[in-house]
Enzyme design. Sequence first.
Site, mmCIF file in Angstrom:
data_model
loop_
_atom_site.group_PDB
_atom_site.id
_atom_site.type_symbol
_atom_site.label_atom_id
_atom_site.label_comp_id
_atom_site.label_asym_id
_atom_site.label_seq_id
_atom_site.Cartn_x
_atom_site.Cartn_y
_atom_site.Cartn_z
ATOM 1 N N GLU A 282 -5.785 -3.183 4.664
ATOM 2 C CA GLU A 282 -5.612 -4.399 3.846
ATOM 3 C C GLU A 282 -6.448 -5.542 4.403
ATOM 4 O OE1 GLU A 282 -4.219 -4.523 0.852
ATOM 5 O OE2 GLU A 282 -3.948 -2.392 1.222
ATOM 6 N N TRP A 285 -9.602 -5.175 2.960
ATOM 7 C CA TRP A 285 -9.788 -5.729 1.603
ATOM 8 C C TRP A 285 -10.197 -7.203 1.673
ATOM 9 C CZ3 TRP A 285 -10.216 -3.807 -3.248
ATOM 10 C CH2 TRP A 285 -9.901 -2.460 -3.423
ATOM 11 N N TRP A 313 -10.231 -12.909 -25.523
ATOM 12 C CA TRP A 313 -9.021 -13.508 -24.929
ATOM 13 C C TRP A 313 -8.320 -14.379 -25.960
ATOM 14 C CZ3 TRP A 313 -7.927 -11.159 -20.624
ATOM 15 C CH2 TRP A 313 -8.937 -10.744 -19.754
ATOM 16 N N ASN A 348 2.142 -9.202 -2.667
ATOM 17 C CA ASN A 348 0.969 -8.635 -3.346
ATOM 18 C C ASN A 348 1.322 -7.888 -4.634
ATOM 19 O OD1 ASN A 348 -1.922 -7.900 -3.405
ATOM 20 N ND2 ASN A 348 -1.108 -5.840 -3.136
ATOM 21 N N TRP A 366 -8.167 -14.398 -17.354
ATOM 22 C CA TRP A 366 -7.782 -14.300 -15.940
ATOM 23 C C TRP A 366 -8.125 -15.578 -15.185
ATOM 24 C CZ3 TRP A 366 -11.790 -14.761 -12.439
ATOM 25 C CH2 TRP A 366 -13.084 -14.531 -12.916
ATOM 26 N N TRP A 389 -7.760 -11.300 -8.987
ATOM 27 C CA TRP A 389 -7.698 -11.518 -10.443
ATOM 28 C C TRP A 389 -8.659 -10.602 -11.181
ATOM 29 C CZ3 TRP A 389 -4.111 -13.489 -13.407
ATOM 30 C CH2 TRP A 389 -3.127 -14.266 -12.793
HETATM 31 C C1 LIG Z 1 -3.996 -11.729 -8.566
HETATM 32 C C2 LIG Z 1 -4.081 -11.780 -7.056
HETATM 33 C C3 LIG Z 1 -4.431 -12.953 -6.408
HETATM 34 C C4 LIG Z 1 -4.518 -13.009 -5.016
HETATM 35 N N1 LIG Z 1 -4.862 -14.194 -4.418
HETATM 36 C C5 LIG Z 1 -4.953 -14.259 -3.062
HETATM 37 C C6 LIG Z 1 -5.318 -15.469 -2.416
HETATM 38 O O1 LIG Z 1 -5.623 -16.490 -3.053
HETATM 39 N N2 LIG Z 1 -5.337 -15.475 -1.063
HETATM 40 C C7 LIG Z 1 -5.051 -14.369 -0.309
HETATM 41 O O2 LIG Z 1 -5.090 -14.434 0.919
HETATM 42 N N3 LIG Z 1 -4.749 -13.202 -0.908
HETATM 43 C C8 LIG Z 1 -4.677 -13.103 -2.244
HETATM 44 N N4 LIG Z 1 -4.338 -11.917 -2.840
HETATM 45 C C9 LIG Z 1 -4.217 -10.711 -1.997
HETATM 46 C C10 LIG Z 1 -2.813 -10.398 -1.460
HETATM 47 O O3 LIG Z 1 -1.879 -10.442 -2.488
HETATM 48 C C11 LIG Z 1 -2.371 -11.340 -0.346
HETATM 49 O O4 LIG Z 1 -3.371 -11.411 0.648
HETATM 50 C C12 LIG Z 1 -1.082 -10.838 0.330
HETATM 51 O O5 LIG Z 1 -0.055 -10.741 -0.618
HETATM 52 C C13 LIG Z 1 -0.679 -11.795 1.419
HETATM 53 O O6 LIG Z 1 0.509 -11.391 2.024
HETATM 54 P P1 LIG Z 1 0.508 -10.844 3.510
HETATM 55 O O7 LIG Z 1 -0.196 -11.790 4.395
HETATM 56 O O8 LIG Z 1 1.914 -10.516 3.851
HETATM 57 O O9 LIG Z 1 -0.380 -9.534 3.366
HETATM 58 P P2 LIG Z 1 -0.426 -8.178 4.202
HETATM 59 O O10 LIG Z 1 -0.077 -7.084 3.272
HETATM 60 O O11 LIG Z 1 0.363 -8.280 5.440
HETATM 61 O O12 LIG Z 1 -1.975 -8.025 4.530
HETATM 62 C C14 LIG Z 1 -2.583 -8.571 5.711
HETATM 63 C C15 LIG Z 1 -3.739 -9.469 5.336
HETATM 64 O O13 LIG Z 1 -4.746 -8.730 4.671
HETATM 65 C C16 LIG Z 1 -5.341 -9.523 3.643
HETATM 66 N N5 LIG Z 1 -5.081 -8.874 2.351
HETATM 67 C C17 LIG Z 1 -4.011 -8.120 2.011
HETATM 68 N N6 LIG Z 1 -4.149 -7.650 0.743
HETATM 69 C C18 LIG Z 1 -5.327 -8.128 0.291
HETATM 70 C C19 LIG Z 1 -6.027 -8.002 -0.929
HETATM 71 N N7 LIG Z 1 -5.555 -7.260 -1.942
HETATM 72 N N8 LIG Z 1 -7.213 -8.641 -1.072
HETATM 73 C C20 LIG Z 1 -7.728 -9.371 -0.064
HETATM 74 N N9 LIG Z 1 -7.098 -9.517 1.125
HETATM 75 C C21 LIG Z 1 -5.924 -8.909 1.299
HETATM 76 C C22 LIG Z 1 -4.672 -10.891 3.692
HETATM 77 O O14 LIG Z 1 -5.460 -11.741 4.467
HETATM 78 C C23 LIG Z 1 -3.345 -10.576 4.367
HETATM 79 O O15 LIG Z 1 -2.792 -11.662 5.045
HETATM 80 C C24 LIG Z 1 -4.253 -11.845 -4.241
HETATM 81 C C25 LIG Z 1 -3.901 -10.660 -4.902
HETATM 82 C C26 LIG Z 1 -3.810 -10.621 -6.285
HETATM 83 C C27 LIG Z 1 -3.427 -9.334 -6.964
#
Ligand SMILES: Cc1cc2nc3c(=O)[nH]c(=O)nc-3n(C[C@H](O)[C@H](O)[C@H](O)COP(=O)(O)OP(=O)(O)OC[C@H]3O[C@@H](n4cnc5c(N)ncnc54)[C@H](O)[C@@H]3O)c2cc1C
Length: 483
Positions: A282, A285, A313, A348, A366, A389
Amino acid sequence: MTKPLTIVWFRQDLRIADQPALRRAVDRGGVIPVYIWAPEEEGDWPLGGASRWWLHHSLASLDEQLRERGSRLIIRRGPTQAMLDGLLEETGATAVYWNRRYEPAAIERDKQVKATLLSRGVPAESFNGSLLHEPWTVVTKQGGPYQVFTPFWKACLTADVRHETLPTPREVTSPAKWPKSLSLDELELLPSIPWDAGFYNAWNVGAPAAERRLQQFISEAIARYHEDRDRADVDGSSLLSPHLHFGELSPRQVWTAVEKELAKSQALKSKSGKGAEVFLKEVGWREFAHHLLYHFPQTPTEPLREQFRHFPWRRSQQDLRAWQRGQTGFPIVDAAMRHLWVTGYMPNRMRMVVASFLTKDLRLPWQRGAEWFWETLVDADLANNTLGWQWTAGCGADAAPYFRVFNPTMQAEKADPDGEYIRRWVPELAKLPTKRLREPWTATAEELAAAGVQLGMNYPPPIVDHHEARDAALAAYEKIRAS
Ligand SMILES: Cc1cc2nc3c(=O)[nH]c(=O)nc-3n(C[C@H](O)[C@H](O)[C@H](O)COP(=O)(O)OP(=O)(O)OC[C@H]3O[C@@H](n4cnc5c(N)ncnc54)[C@H](O)[C@@H]3O)c2cc1C
């Protein structure tokens, strides 16, 4: 001989540990740590309200950490070039260091600042403080950017890079005389209406809290991460995203801490390694999102896949408002949107559910969803938000196909099996039996009355029929596919 002075220009690296610009400046001599507030230089994406709240507290924490090391944070209000010029003149500093950012407007501004300083003979150096792999260091065999995650991540994992953290400075040498600083309150980052009350309960801001959170996650939750990360009713993920966004924690710190845990679990032959591996992916990602934003700088507003420029849209301010306020009549969507409003965060899986609902059930652009997230998320991040998005809307790199439409009821069954999340965030439905909680419109008149629910009065009926909306979305998609 007095030591040379360096200005360290703090941005999204609000920490002392593993901070390359600060480390190099400390090694060089005295340091003037500076934060410059210049929202007009952020292009179309000046900080949203929730991010401004976080920034306020993060700057306060950074100042505290610096003071513990005999230094302090100088705060100025932009434009950046003029502020740096003024500080160089006032203090006699002879160099400016900072860590790189990857948003299109920031890159442009930074390039100009660097060129101007260098043209005046001021050493201006930038470093990598925010990523494991900077976007231009990972390329396909053809030399271009990646658009699919798996080969991108494989290339990162096989790259010859060691993710070592830098030593934390024990002391940060001060200048003989401190330049003037604005007070933090003068930046007026906190909201004027108190919509941030819930943020204080949800978060501890600043690098020390981020490091504690990382350790707590590793010791208590990482082993189950691969199973719990998709649950809405338990805190199954790290909650590190705002800390990573503001650079209170570097990805190298995360990486090395998790690798240590992985090594331990391998030595103990325990299964907890699986969660750690999925977690690091993650973090991958996040790397991929920055790679994409750098190579495709138009994507915060334009779909990466060209055909989506012609997607039909809908326009409905009323439906957009219902979604924003958690009043769609779909309890799992409403719970997540209210969770976001109150805490500045949403898990997420819930982000995917509400994004699918906006772009497919409501067929709203979106970009409107991305803008709302930008305003309300404490972790709003241009790279990650754009990727999320475009992924959910089906128009980005390595995206979910557009025809994958999340079914809110089924998602609620998986992510919130006992209905705890919905009961918490949509309390007006709390007394419904769990099987009705996800679809209150299927409840009998007696069940509704017993739970005190009056559809259309204290909770809305569903604003769309999910199955009809899904068919309409797929038909719209077929049109652009055929054309
Ligand atoms: C529509 C949408 C919008 C989002 N907007 C953002 C946003 O503005 N900022 C943001 O940080 N994340 C965003 N995310 C990605 C993700 O949802 C969040 O990073 C995550 O929920 C943060 O929670 P966590 O720190 O507990 O993540 P964990 O699951 O613990 O992951 C660890 C770290 O990995 C990174 N990460 C995890 N999943 C993703 C992902 N899918 N894409 C990119 N990085 C990821 C983050 O930095 C996160 O803190 C978005 C996802 C979606 C579907």
